[in-house]
Scaffold this motif. Structure first.
Motif, short mmCIF file in Angstrom:
data_model
loop_
_atom_site.label_atom_id
_atom_site.label_comp_id
_atom_site.label_asym_id
_atom_site.label_seq_id
_atom_site.Cartn_x
_atom_site.Cartn_y
_atom_site.Cartn_z
N ASP A 45 69.52 -36.91 1.95
CA ASP A 45 68.06 -36.80 2.06
C ASP A 45 67.56 -35.54 1.37
O ASP A 45 66.54 -35.55 0.68
N ALA A 46 68.29 -34.42 1.59
CA ALA A 46 67.91 -33.15 0.97
C ALA A 46 68.03 -33.21 -0.55
O ALA A 46 67.21 -32.63 -1.27
N VAL A 47 69.05 -33.92 -1.05
CA VAL A 47 69.19 -34.10 -2.51
C VAL A 47 67.97 -34.83 -3.06
O VAL A 47 67.45 -34.50 -4.13
N LEU A 48 67.47 -35.81 -2.30
CA LEU A 48 66.35 -36.63 -2.78
C LEU A 48 65.00 -35.93 -2.65
O LEU A 48 64.07 -36.24 -3.39
N THR A 49 64.89 -34.98 -1.72
CA THR A 49 63.57 -34.38 -1.43
C THR A 49 63.43 -32.93 -1.84
O THR A 49 62.30 -32.43 -1.94
N SER A 50 64.52 -32.21 -2.07
CA SER A 50 64.42 -30.78 -2.37
C SER A 50 63.70 -30.55 -3.70
O SER A 50 64.07 -31.13 -4.73
N PRO A 51 62.70 -29.66 -3.71
CA PRO A 51 62.01 -29.36 -4.98
C PRO A 51 62.89 -28.59 -5.95
O PRO A 51 62.54 -28.47 -7.13
N SER A 52 64.01 -28.06 -5.47
CA SER A 52 64.91 -27.30 -6.34
C SER A 52 65.86 -28.20 -7.14
O SER A 52 66.53 -27.73 -8.05
N GLN A 62 72.03 -28.69 3.76
CA GLN A 62 70.59 -28.91 3.53
C GLN A 62 69.89 -27.59 3.21
O GLN A 62 69.01 -27.52 2.33
N HIS A 63 70.28 -26.55 3.94
CA HIS A 63 69.71 -25.21 3.73
C HIS A 63 69.99 -24.74 2.30
O HIS A 63 69.10 -24.26 1.59
N LEU A 64 71.21 -24.91 1.85
CA LEU A 64 71.61 -24.45 0.51
C LEU A 64 70.95 -25.28 -0.60
O LEU A 64 70.65 -24.76 -1.67
N LEU A 65 70.73 -26.57 -0.34
CA LEU A 65 70.10 -27.42 -1.35
C LEU A 65 68.64 -27.05 -1.58
O LEU A 65 68.05 -27.44 -2.60
N HIS A 66 68.05 -26.31 -0.65
CA HIS A 66 66.67 -25.86 -0.82
C HIS A 66 66.60 -24.46 -1.40
O HIS A 66 65.51 -23.90 -1.52
N PHE A 67 67.76 -23.85 -1.73
CA PHE A 67 67.75 -22.59 -2.46
C PHE A 67 67.11 -22.81 -3.83
O PHE A 67 67.08 -23.93 -4.34
N SER A 68 66.64 -21.74 -4.43
CA SER A 68 66.02 -21.88 -5.76
C SER A 68 67.04 -22.30 -6.82
O SER A 68 66.69 -22.92 -7.82
N THR A 69 68.32 -21.98 -6.61
CA THR A 69 69.37 -22.35 -7.57
C THR A 69 70.53 -23.02 -6.83
O THR A 69 71.55 -22.37 -6.53
N PRO A 70 70.40 -24.31 -6.52
CA PRO A 70 71.46 -25.00 -5.77
C PRO A 70 72.54 -25.61 -6.66
O PRO A 70 73.23 -26.54 -6.27
N GLY A 71 72.68 -25.08 -7.89
CA GLY A 71 73.59 -25.69 -8.86
C GLY A 71 75.02 -25.82 -8.37
O GLY A 71 75.69 -26.84 -8.62
N LEU A 72 75.52 -24.82 -7.65
CA LEU A 72 76.90 -24.85 -7.16
C LEU A 72 77.13 -26.03 -6.22
O LEU A 72 78.13 -26.75 -6.33
#
Length: 587
Positions: A479-486, A442-452
């Protein structure tokens, strides 16, 4: 408003407005109760410093109570108020020790210091300094010293202005605020281990470190404002939002001298609960103001702990991670370490131990700090090189396992890591998702570049994503995939498309049904038709399931199957309302 009469025999004199500041002004008569000096012991020796506290008479206490009340009612700005503050704190200087070590007197003095200008504050500090050890280690006196030091962010900027005024008035020079603070720091430095280890004295050390570094941490500012709420007292230091202020160069030099004292008795500061708190605050301040010294202290901690007796479970550092006192210090070390040092620490000590740490009631907290400190998805887990392994990072992070452990590989030491085989990745069922692994993702999915992370999620098979969604911890990753602005809409669709064909299994799962509801709420009309069509094929199964029937009702599945046109109109109206609401929220 004036002060009331001091006694039945004399009328209370008022604070006099006007006149030169600090001269000729009269305040309600001096408090009648003078300090009662302790009698020396018969053998001629000095009495113990911690017990020889002067007495504060009821008359003096009443005087300061009325003075404080008058100050609260006086206008917020103006010469009269400044004069009142000056005169009251001048009286404080004569009874500073008695006030500071009296419970009621201490509380009033703390409030009075909040009104103080530069010169009166210097006078109070100068009056308390000869009894520093006695005041700092007193349950009431310590708060007075803290309050006095916490005025520095407000008053340091006015030092030059007031010193110029004194020169014009030809007032005999007193110690400056800078000299007084440096003098206090010097005395603390001379008996550093004592002050840090004392229950009350350690608070003075912590405040002094912040003042010298020009940084006040949130709990200290809350305490200065008078907050005593349990929530404020429980706030962890790592969640603080520090406030910086300008300090002279001499303060930063003194901060480095004081912080170097930790190295002399590092074993005590690692293992003693009270002393350890001072070390933790020092690391926070140095990380912001003197990073090289912060790194040096962190290395000293790690080197000391790493060279203790080896543990049968691996690194000796793991033993200290399970200790309540040293684990708290290690939490702070992990938060301030630079990424290269953090990675080497992981490889040398934490490799292969993450699941064990996650399950331990104490060691799981430093592990959470390790996850908080992760700055790039490539850090650790043996999946950065070769680059083909990066696509497997989500299962590794979710289960907190290194690549070789997760896939059951045996690699010789020094051998070149093998490339990732896609067939091996798709054939392996997703392992059990840990709470900390889920938090990391979840922490990584909110990074500015979560492409990896998104590419790795997209490489999972439908059954693997289903397992993630049905997991109590793993469902929050989606949930983080659905809500992260990144995460863009296109990336979101690419991850979720693998769930096609798994919607019924999702609907009939406690946690999966919640994920499906979240997907449904964010889906466009076309996607909703696809979901409803797949669910409609097994409508009876859904209706009989304790979780599935709620999903069927949310989707309006009966209407979809019997009156398709009405269902589409209903869903179109819902989608329109959602778009309007989103546009309002965005504005």
């Amino acid at each position: 408003m004036g002060l009331g009469p001091r006694s039945p025999h004399k009328a209370g004199r008022r604070f006099k407005a006007g006149g030169k500041r600090g001269r000729g002004a009269k305040v309600l008569g001096r408090p009648s109760g003078r300090e009662r000096q302790p009698c020396p012991p018969p053998d001629g020796r000095s009495p113990p410093a911690l017990d020889a506290h002067p007495h504060l008479s009821p008359e003096a206490l009443g005087y300061f109570r009325r003075a404080l009340s008058a100050l609260k009612e006086a206008p917020e700005a103006g010469e009269e108020r400044e004069l009142m503050v000056h005169n009251v704190l001048k009286e404080v200087e004569a009874q500073a020790l008695a006030l500071a070590t009296n419970r009621t007197g201490s509380e009033m003095l703390q409030e009075l210091l909040g009104y103080s200008t530069l010169k009166p504050l210097c006078g109070v500090l100068a009056a308390l300094r000869p009894s520093l050890r006695s005041v700092a280690c007193h349950r009431c006196g310590v708060h007075v010293l803290q309050s006095a030091l916490q005025q520095l962010p407000r008053l340091l900027g006015s030092c030059a202005e007031e010193e110029a005024e004194e020169e014009e008035e030809e007032v005999p020079p007193l110690e400056t605020l800078e000299e007084l603070v440096l003098g206090l720091a010097s005395e603390v430095c001379d008996d550093f281990l004592f002050y840090c280890g004392d229950t009350h004295g350690s608070f003075v050390v912590r405040t002094l470190l912040q003042v010298l570094g020009g940084t006040l941490l949130e709990p200290e500012r809350a305490r200065h404002r008078g907050s005593r709420s349990p929530e404020a007292q429980r706030t962890p230091a790592r969640e603080c939002k520090p406030t910086d202020f300008e300090v002279p160069e001499s303060f930063l030099n003194c901060l480095q001298d004081l912080s170097s004292c930790f190295l002399k008795d590092i074993a005590v500061f690692i293992t003693d609960k009270i002393s350890s708190f001072c070390f933790q605050v020092a690391l926070q301040i140095l990380h912001r103001k003197v990073p090289p010294l912060c790194a040096h202290l962190c290395n000293a901690v790690i080197d000391y702990l790493s060279n203790r007796n080896s543990s049968a479970d691996g690194s000796p550092l793991l033993l200290f991670l399970r200790d309540q006192t040293s684990s708290r210090l290690l939490e702070q070390v992990l938060l301030v370490l630079e990424p290269p040092r953090l990675q080497s620490l992981f490889e040398d000590h934490f490799q292969g131990q993450l699941q064990t740490m996650a399950a331990h009631p104490i060691a799981n907290f430093p592990l959470q700090r390790l996850l908080d400190a992760v700055t790039t998805p490539e850090l650790a887990f043996h999946c950065a090189e070769p680059s083909s392994r990066q696509v497997a990072c989500v299962p590794l992070f979710a289960t907190l396992m290194a690549y070789e452990v997760y896939y059951g590989l045996v690699e010789e030491e020094g051998a070149v890591p093998a490339d990732h085989q896609v067939e091996m990745g798709t054939a392996r069922a997703l392992g059990e998702v840990t709470v900390l692994g889920s938090l990391l993702l979840q922490h990584l999915l909110h990074f500015s570049t979560p492409g990896l992370i998104l590419r790795s999620l997209g490489a999972l098979t439908g059954p693997q994503v289903l397992t993630l969604a049905q997991s109590p911890a793993g469902s929050h990753v989606l949930d983080a995939v659905l809500t992260s602005p990144s995460v863009t809409r296109k990336q979101r669709r690419r991850v979720l498309k693998t769930l096609k064909g798994q919607y019924v299994a999702l609907a009939c799962s406690r946690h999966g049904s919640r994920v499906l509801d979240a997907i449904w709420n964010g889906a466009a009309l076309g996607a909703r038709k696809e979901i409803a069509a797949e669910l409609g094929e097994r409508n009876q199964e859904l209706i009989k399931d304790p979780f599935g029937h709620h999903v069927a009702r949310n989707v309006a599945l009966t209407t979809f199957l019997k009156r398709r046109e009405a269902w589409e109109q209903q869903q179109g109206a819902v989608a329109k309302r959602r778009r309007v609401l989103n546009s309002i929220l965005e504005d």
